[in-house]
Scaffold this motif. Sequence first.
Motif, PDB file in Angstrom:
ATOM      1  N   GLY A 163      39.932  39.497  35.695  1.00 56.72           N
ATOM      2  CA  GLY A 163      38.981  39.664  36.796  1.00 56.72           C
ATOM      3  C   GLY A 163      38.233  38.404  37.161  1.00 56.72           C
ATOM      4  N   SER A 164      38.161  37.443  36.239  1.00 49.29           N
ATOM      5  CA  SER A 164      37.429  36.202  36.513  1.00 49.29           C
ATOM      6  C   SER A 164      38.343  35.038  36.873  1.00 49.29           C
ATOM      7  CB  SER A 164      36.589  35.820  35.291  1.00 49.29           C
ATOM      8  OG  SER A 164      37.414  35.591  34.157  1.00 49.29           O
ATOM      9  N   ARG A 165      39.649  35.276  36.934  1.00 49.03           N
ATOM     10  CA  ARG A 165      40.566  34.180  37.248  1.00 49.03           C
ATOM     11  C   ARG A 165      40.509  33.802  38.719  1.00 49.03           C
ATOM     12  NH1 ARG A 165      45.431  36.579  33.666  1.00 49.03           N
ATOM     13  NH2 ARG A 165      44.466  36.166  31.642  1.00 49.03           N
ATOM     14  N   GLN A 166      40.850  32.540  38.988  1.00 54.18           N
ATOM     15  CA  GLN A 166      40.835  32.033  40.356  1.00 54.18           C
ATOM     16  C   GLN A 166      42.022  32.544  41.165  1.00 54.18           C
ATOM     17  OE1 GLN A 166      38.478  29.404  41.446  1.00 54.18           O
ATOM     18  NE2 GLN A 166      37.379  30.029  39.612  1.00 54.18           N
ATOM     19  N   THR A 167      43.175  32.706  40.496  1.00 56.87           N
ATOM     20  CA  THR A 167      44.406  33.028  41.220  1.00 56.87           C
ATOM     21  C   THR A 167      45.182  34.143  40.532  1.00 56.87           C
ATOM     22  OG1 THR A 167      45.834  31.459  40.008  1.00 56.87           O
ATOM     23  CG2 THR A 167      44.591  30.598  41.904  1.00 56.87           C
ATOM     24  N   LEU A 168      46.202  34.615  41.224  1.00 53.94           N
ATOM     25  CA  LEU A 168      47.161  35.580  40.686  1.00 53.94           C
ATOM     26  C   LEU A 168      48.571  35.032  40.871  1.00 53.94           C
ATOM     27  CD1 LEU A 168      45.773  38.931  42.193  1.00 53.94           C
ATOM     28  CD2 LEU A 168      45.500  38.131  39.840  1.00 53.94           C
ATOM     29  N   GLY A 169      49.516  35.566  40.080  1.00 54.26           N
ATOM     30  CA  GLY A 169      50.913  35.192  40.247  1.00 54.26           C
ATOM     31  C   GLY A 169      51.209  33.763  39.881  1.00 54.26           C
ATOM     32  N   ALA A 170      50.415  33.155  38.982  1.00 50.54           N
ATOM     33  CA  ALA A 170      50.557  31.751  38.584  1.00 50.54           C
ATOM     34  C   ALA A 170      50.271  30.822  39.750  1.00 50.54           C
ATOM     35  CB  ALA A 170      51.935  31.475  37.992  1.00 50.54           C
ATOM     36  N   GLY A 171      49.056  30.959  40.283  1.00 51.96           N
ATOM     37  CA  GLY A 171      48.561  29.974  41.241  1.00 51.96           C
ATOM     38  C   GLY A 171      48.969  30.168  42.679  1.00 51.96           C
ATOM     39  N   ILE A 172      49.579  31.313  43.027  1.00 53.12           N
ATOM     40  CA  ILE A 172      50.076  31.434  44.399  1.00 53.12           C
ATOM     41  C   ILE A 172      49.221  32.325  45.292  1.00 53.12           C
ATOM     42  CG2 ILE A 172      52.437  30.982  43.661  1.00 53.12           C
ATOM     43  CD1 ILE A 172      53.041  33.960  44.005  1.00 53.12           C
ATOM     44  N   LEU A 173      48.302  33.119  44.708  1.00 50.16           N
ATOM     45  CA  LEU A 173      47.459  34.009  45.495  1.00 50.16           C
ATOM     46  C   LEU A 173      46.014  33.889  45.052  1.00 50.16           C
ATOM     47  CD1 LEU A 173      49.538  37.337  45.336  1.00 50.16           C
ATOM     48  CD2 LEU A 173      49.347  35.827  47.314  1.00 50.16           C
ATOM     49  N   PRO A 174      45.036  33.991  45.979  1.00 52.17           N
ATOM     50  CA  PRO A 174      43.640  34.108  45.555  1.00 52.17           C
ATOM     51  C   PRO A 174      43.446  35.444  44.854  1.00 52.17           C
ATOM     52  CG  PRO A 174      43.844  34.537  47.910  1.00 52.17           C
ATOM     53  CD  PRO A 174      45.202  34.065  47.450  1.00 52.17           C
ATOM     54  N   ASN A 175      42.546  35.489  43.906  1.00 55.47           N
ATOM     55  CA  ASN A 175      42.345  36.704  43.119  1.00 55.47           C
ATOM     56  C   ASN A 175      41.266  37.574  43.761  1.00 55.47           C
ATOM     57  OD1 ASN A 175      42.196  38.659  41.162  1.00 55.47           O
ATOM     58  ND2 ASN A 175      41.398  37.335  39.554  1.00 55.47           N
ATOM     59  N   ASN A 176      41.693  38.666  44.362  1.00 59.63           N
ATOM     60  CA  ASN A 176      40.751  39.657  44.889  1.00 59.63           C
ATOM     61  C   ASN A 176      41.428  41.025  44.830  1.00 59.63           C
ATOM     62  OD1 ASN A 176      42.284  40.037  47.417  1.00 59.63           O
ATOM     63  ND2 ASN A 176      41.518  37.987  47.933  1.00 59.63           N
ATOM     64  N   ARG A 177      40.702  42.067  45.215  1.00 61.60           N
ATOM     65  CA  ARG A 177      41.259  43.419  45.062  1.00 61.60           C
ATOM     66  C   ARG A 177      42.522  43.616  45.908  1.00 61.60           C
ATOM     67  NH1 ARG A 177      37.231  48.421  45.597  1.00 61.60           N
ATOM     68  NH2 ARG A 177      36.243  47.095  44.006  1.00 61.60           N
ATOM     69  N   GLY A 178      42.507  43.086  47.110  1.00 62.69           N
ATOM     70  CA  GLY A 178      43.666  43.253  47.978  1.00 62.69           C
ATOM     71  C   GLY A 178      44.917  42.608  47.419  1.00 62.69           C
ATOM     72  N   THR A 179      44.779  41.376  46.910  1.00 65.12           N
ATOM     73  CA  THR A 179      45.959  40.706  46.357  1.00 65.12           C
ATOM     74  C   THR A 179      46.393  41.351  45.035  1.00 65.12           C
ATOM     75  OG1 THR A 179      44.494  39.044  45.348  1.00 65.12           O
ATOM     76  CG2 THR A 179      45.505  38.489  47.474  1.00 65.12           C
ATOM     77  N   LEU A 180      45.442  41.876  44.272  1.00 61.00           N
ATOM     78  CA  LEU A 180      45.798  42.614  43.054  1.00 61.00           C
ATOM     79  C   LEU A 180      46.647  43.839  43.394  1.00 61.00           C
ATOM     80  CD1 LEU A 180      42.664  42.688  40.701  1.00 61.00           C
ATOM     81  CD2 LEU A 180      45.012  42.201  40.000  1.00 61.00           C
ATOM     82  N   ILE A 181      46.232  44.584  44.397  1.00 58.39           N
ATOM     83  CA  ILE A 181      46.989  45.775  44.803  1.00 58.39           C
ATOM     84  C   ILE A 181      48.385  45.370  45.272  1.00 58.39           C
ATOM     85  CG2 ILE A 181      47.115  47.598  46.542  1.00 58.39           C
ATOM     86  CD1 ILE A 181      44.038  47.747  46.407  1.00 58.39           C
ATOM     87  N   GLY A 182      48.443  44.303  46.090  1.00 62.54           N
ATOM     88  CA  GLY A 182      49.735  43.855  46.589  1.00 62.54           C
ATOM     89  C   GLY A 182      50.656  43.375  45.486  1.00 62.54           C
ATOM     90  N   TRP A 183      50.084  42.641  44.507  1.00 64.15           N
ATOM     91  CA  TRP A 183      50.903  42.116  43.413  1.00 64.15           C
ATOM     92  C   TRP A 183      51.437  43.236  42.537  1.00 64.15           C
ATOM     93  CZ3 TRP A 183      53.299  37.776  42.153  1.00 64.15           C
ATOM     94  CH2 TRP A 183      53.751  37.617  40.840  1.00 64.15           C
ATOM     95  N   ILE A 184      50.575  44.196  42.180  1.00 61.30           N
ATOM     96  CA  ILE A 184      51.027  45.299  41.326  1.00 61.30           C
ATOM     97  C   ILE A 184      52.072  46.136  42.059  1.00 61.30           C
ATOM     98  CG2 ILE A 184      50.319  47.382  40.079  1.00 61.30           C
ATOM     99  CD1 ILE A 184      47.474  46.065  39.945  1.00 61.30           C
ATOM    100  N   GLY A 185      51.824  46.418  43.329  1.00 59.65           N
ATOM    101  CA  GLY A 185      52.704  47.299  44.071  1.00 59.65           C
ATOM    102  C   GLY A 185      54.060  46.700  44.381  1.00 59.65           C
ATOM    103  N   ASP A 186      54.113  45.390  44.696  1.00 59.73           N
ATOM    104  CA  ASP A 186      55.395  44.809  45.103  1.00 59.73           C
ATOM    105  C   ASP A 186      55.410  43.312  44.828  1.00 59.73           C
ATOM    106  OD1 ASP A 186      57.914  44.523  46.093  1.00 59.73           O
ATOM    107  OD2 ASP A 186      57.383  44.834  48.206  1.00 59.73           O
ATOM    108  N   SER A 187      55.339  42.947  43.554  1.00 66.09           N
ATOM    109  CA  SER A 187      55.316  41.527  43.196  1.00 66.09           C
ATOM    110  C   SER A 187      56.612  40.828  43.571  1.00 66.09           C
ATOM    111  CB  SER A 187      55.062  41.368  41.694  1.00 66.09           C
ATOM    112  OG  SER A 187      56.172  41.853  40.941  1.00 66.09           O
ATOM    113  N   GLN A 188      57.716  41.579  43.638  1.00 63.64           N
ATOM    114  CA  GLN A 188      59.006  40.949  43.924  1.00 63.64           C
ATOM    115  C   GLN A 188      59.098  40.425  45.356  1.00 63.64           C
ATOM    116  OE1 GLN A 188      61.426  40.135  41.778  1.00 63.64           O
ATOM    117  NE2 GLN A 188      60.065  40.905  40.174  1.00 63.64           N
TER     118      GLN A 188
END
Length: 319
Positions: A264-289
């Motif tokens: 929850g405190s990280r700057q990014t998701l997906g190893a530096g490719i997305l900003p870390n917020n609720r919307g990107t978390l939902i998108g990453w979990i739902g369809d990371s591929q």
Amino acid sequence: MESTMIEALWGWPPPVFDPAGPYAESVTTLAWVLLGMGVAVTAIVVAALWVALRGPDALKRKLGGERTVWIGGVAFPGVVLTALLVWGLALTASLTADITGDEMRVRVTGEMWWFRVEYLDDDGNVLVADANELHLPVGEPVVLELQSADVIHSFWVPHLSGKKDMIPGRTTLLRVQADRPGRFGGVCAEYCGGPHALMGFVAIAHGQDDFRQWLAGKARRQAASAPGGGAGRRQFMDSGCAACHRVAGTPANGLAGPDLTHVGSRQTLGAGILPNNRGTLIGWIGDSQSIKPGNRMPSYDMLSAEELEDIAIWLEQQK
């Protein structure tokens, strides 16, 4: 993907020409010298081409003579390239020379396609486990113990140091130091297959007191119960996320994927490719591929929007 968070952090001037610490300055000096030599060699080649096409006949004959070929084509490149190699190795020797046990150590392990990060105590035990981020105290050298869990990777934060390969079965050492607070982008600089181009990293430099507080807080969190719960935690466990990910203070102890204790405190998701917020978390979990094709996390498109949001809300609380 047109751009990533890492590209946004690099900015202008290019980071290799914008050193933020002493171990990057030697690399910047080397880069300027190589650039200057490249310009000089290009100018010489263009001048020789002009003489060959437009120059007087006497000069053409001289340029094409055997002595000129031996001097300009063999001796000159051999001497110059050897001198540059020796000088470059001496210039960058400080990146690994005289490493002692007194310096702070962080183990960084390259994985397909992300970085495992572990802050070590004086005995080499893991104090804090994290992923895809490196937190540093301003003005202090930090020794990175670089390893690989699968294939050859390479660690490079251009603002802070040179690049160093991460080789399976070996530990290589690299010094980094930030002399100013800020966020600095990094990458895997060795092709490692699949989504290699989307394997990024963020280094965050704090004031020394702020860093000590940050590290102490994260260490306490490692031993505490995970915050939050309810539907998000239950859905995380029931969906099989705990088989690949660890969250301190819960039954989730998977090691195949990044540790999510502090996600929850990280700057990014997906190893530096997305900003870390609720919307990107939902998108990453739902369809990371669809975001990072070929990564090792399956898409959870079987979950409803409400279930995905519940998991994302719970993960946001993990700080």
